[in-house]
Design a protein around this motif. Structure first.
Motif, mmCIF file in Angstrom:
data_model
loop_
_atom_site.group_PDB
_atom_site.id
_atom_site.type_symbol
_atom_site.label_atom_id
_atom_site.label_comp_id
_atom_site.label_asym_id
_atom_site.label_seq_id
_atom_site.Cartn_x
_atom_site.Cartn_y
_atom_site.Cartn_z
ATOM 1 N N ILE A 189 0.874 -1.171 0.000
ATOM 2 C CA ILE A 189 0.000 0.000 0.000
ATOM 3 C C ILE A 189 0.911 1.221 0.000
ATOM 4 C CG2 ILE A 189 -1.760 1.255 1.300
ATOM 5 C CD1 ILE A 189 -2.487 -1.522 2.579
ATOM 6 N N ASP A 190 0.877 1.993 -1.077
ATOM 7 C CA ASP A 190 1.814 3.101 -1.217
ATOM 8 C C ASP A 190 1.096 4.365 -1.690
ATOM 9 O OD1 ASP A 190 4.578 4.180 -1.307
ATOM 10 O OD2 ASP A 190 4.199 4.303 -3.461
ATOM 11 N N GLY A 191 1.386 5.478 -1.020
ATOM 12 C CA GLY A 191 0.824 6.756 -1.425
ATOM 13 C C GLY A 191 -0.688 6.790 -1.366
ATOM 14 N N CYS A 192 -1.270 6.228 -0.308
ATOM 15 C CA CYS A 192 -2.721 6.148 -0.180
ATOM 16 C C CYS A 192 -3.218 6.991 0.996
ATOM 17 C CB CYS A 192 -3.162 4.698 0.004
ATOM 18 S SG CYS A 192 -2.849 3.647 -1.437
ATOM 19 N N PHE A 193 -4.507 7.327 0.946
ATOM 20 C CA PHE A 193 -5.162 8.083 2.020
ATOM 21 C C PHE A 193 -6.416 7.330 2.433
ATOM 22 C CE2 PHE A 193 -8.278 11.269 3.482
ATOM 23 C CZ PHE A 193 -7.559 11.877 4.500
#
Length: 312
Positions: A189-193
């Motif tokens: 999970i990368d660069g998620c909000f």
């Protein structure tokens, strides 16, 4: 006000991975529906050639994605009050540039996305907006209800989740712990909000799974779920994250169902008021660059509306 967690989810000793059976049932039901109501990747409506994206009205349909296929540039209209299920299986598939407009009020209590790379390779989910959330199943104020992303236990490969915006879901934002007891596949999970989801925001279990450059926010806008929940066997890596919980639930929760795990945390700020929990012999290990002054943010490249996501 944000909803308070249920007793079964606030107390690790009594919590079980009950969503596994619930979502597996929903998943199987969705597969059964494919025979009569499936929407193939190439036939999800008739978009004009000059349109940036295709609009799909949620009406209880199932979309299936298989080996090597790409499903992209879709705007899903949830204002119909219906549900939609997207099932991606096989390997080397891609979901990208998809936006959901409107809250999921269907009460289906299933997963919007049921995904797995079952070929031992890598699949991708990127640039998806699920920021309008879902209501609770049967009107309950604390869940359970819709899951945003459910990673099927049969997942044996790797899935990259990038640039996702998931808010207000009643039963986990990214539920990726089930392969820990079965297929053993990894997720990144990368660069998620993720914000104001119930049970947990990022839920992982397998060695090599990671959460990086991502944020969790819990405020007064919705549910109060865990920031990151690590299940066995681990080890789970957390790097470059901001976990702003405002004192609600637990920032990092390690271990469940009597089984311990390890979480290694670096270059991350977490809410000290929410704190860290270690169950069943679990260990949360902090590097020297971990702080307690989190400030959640929407990472660059994360869509902030359904239309923005679909138009990429």
């Amino acid at each position: 006000m944000a909803q308070q967690p249920r007793t079964t989810d606030a107390s690790n000793a009594t919590n079980t991975d009950s969503k596994t059976s619930l979502t597996r049932r929903s998943y199987v039901q969705s597969l059964a529906a494919v025979a009569t109501a499936a929407v193939s990747v190439g036939a999800t409506g008739a978009a004009a050639a000059d349109e940036q994206y295709e609009v799909i009205e949620a009406e209880g349909q199932t979309v299936t994605i298989s080996d090597g296929e790409t499903w992209e540039n879709k705007l899903i209209d949830m204002t119909t009050g219906g549900d939609i299920t997207v099932i991606a299986e096989g390997t080397d598939w891609t979901i990208r540039n998809v936006g959901f407009h409107g809250e999921n009020t269907s009460g289906a209590g299933s997963a919007t996305f049921g995904v797995a790379d079952t070929g031992g390779a890598t699949s991708t989910v990127e640039n998806v907006y699920l920021g309008d959330g879902s209501d609770s199943q049967n009107g309950s104020g604390t869940g359970h209800g819709q899951t945003a992303f459910w990673v099927n236990p049969d997942h044996s490969g790797h899935i990259d989740f990038r640039n996702l915006n998931i808010q207000g879901f009643a039963d986990n934002a990214i539920y990726a712990s089930a392969p820990g007891n079965a297929g053993g596949g990894t997720v990144h999970i990368d660069g998620c909000f993720a914000a104001n989801c119930y049970v947990s925001h990022y839920r992982l279990a397998t060695e090599g799974s990671r959460v990086t450059n991502s944020s969790v926010l819990v405020d007064e806008e919705g549910f109060e779920g865990r920031g990151i929940w690590a299940w066995a066997p681990g080890t789970i890596e957390v790097d470059g994250c901001q976990l702003e919980m405002n004192g609600a639930n637990t920032a990092i929760d390690a271990g469940a169902n009597g089984n311990g795990t390890t979480v290694v945390v670096s270059d991350t700020d977490y809410d000290e008021g929410a704190g860290v929990a270690e169950h069943d012999g679990s260990s949360v290990q902090f590097d020297d660059d971990v702080g307690t002054d989190p400030e959640a943010f929407v990472p660059d490249g994360v869509p902030t509306s359904a239309e923005e996501a679909a138009s990429e």
